[in-house]
Motif scaffolding. Structure first.
Motif, short mmCIF file in Angstrom:
data_model
loop_
_atom_site.label_atom_id
_atom_site.label_comp_id
_atom_site.label_asym_id
_atom_site.label_seq_id
_atom_site.Cartn_x
_atom_site.Cartn_y
_atom_site.Cartn_z
N UNK A 39 2.94 0.22 4.70
CA UNK A 39 2.43 1.72 4.29
C UNK A 39 1.98 1.82 2.84
N UNK A 40 1.26 3.09 2.60
CA UNK A 40 1.22 2.79 1.52
C UNK A 40 1.23 4.27 1.30
N UNK A 41 2.27 4.74 0.46
CA UNK A 41 2.49 6.32 -0.09
C UNK A 41 1.73 6.35 -1.52
N UNK A 42 0.95 7.01 -1.96
CA UNK A 42 0.22 7.88 -2.91
C UNK A 42 0.81 9.13 -3.14
N UNK A 43 1.76 9.13 -4.49
CA UNK A 43 2.51 9.73 -4.54
C UNK A 43 2.13 11.80 -4.15
N UNK A 44 0.80 12.14 -4.59
CA UNK A 44 -0.09 13.55 -4.13
C UNK A 44 0.47 12.82 -2.93
#
Length: 137
Positions: A39-44
């Motif tokens: 899974x990828x988390x892009x902060x915004x």
């Protein structure tokens, strides 16, 4: 990074454009990671889920905006460099030594070590070696 990722890991990036050079790369990278159980988390944005068409559309639009921002930044940088160059500004760091010192360094090299020359002129070894290398050419 992509080659080191394993199933179950979650990379966290500060901005979407950190995932690829352009919108196409970003749109290829995220599904590839998802197929590998990553899974990828892009902060915004939080976790990116490509399960729904609405999320895919949102990701496509954001990737295109990220690519546009990058291209605009490159364009502005190039324009600024061109303007500075046309105004006669030097785009390099200022030299640590003047021409007389550089000539002296080359002359003194046969009697002095590189270390002693660096101390004498209060510059780094790399600066002395660069001067000597330039003089050899």
């Amino acid at each position: 990074m992509l080659g080191q990722m394993r199933r179950g890991e979650t990379p966290v990036v500060s901005k979407l454009d950190r995932l690829g050079a352009n919108a196409h790369d970003i749109m290829a990278t995220i599904p590839m990671l998802a197929r590998g159980g990553i899974a990828v988390v892009v902060l915004p944005l939080g976790n990116l889920d490509l399960g729904s068409p609405a999320d895919k559309l949102m990701l496509s639009m954001l990737a295109a905006v990220a690519e546009l921002e990058r291209n605009v930044l490159i364009e502005r940088t190039q324009a600024g460099l061109a303007r500075a160059k046309s105004e006669g500004k030097t785009l390099l760091r200022p030299l640590k030594t003047n021409s007389i010192q550089r000539t002296d360094i080359v002359k003194k090299r046969s009697q002095e070590t590189v270390s002693s020359l660096a101390r004498l002129y209060s510059v780094s070894l790399a600066t002395i070696l660069g001067i000597l290398r330039t003089a050899d050419h």
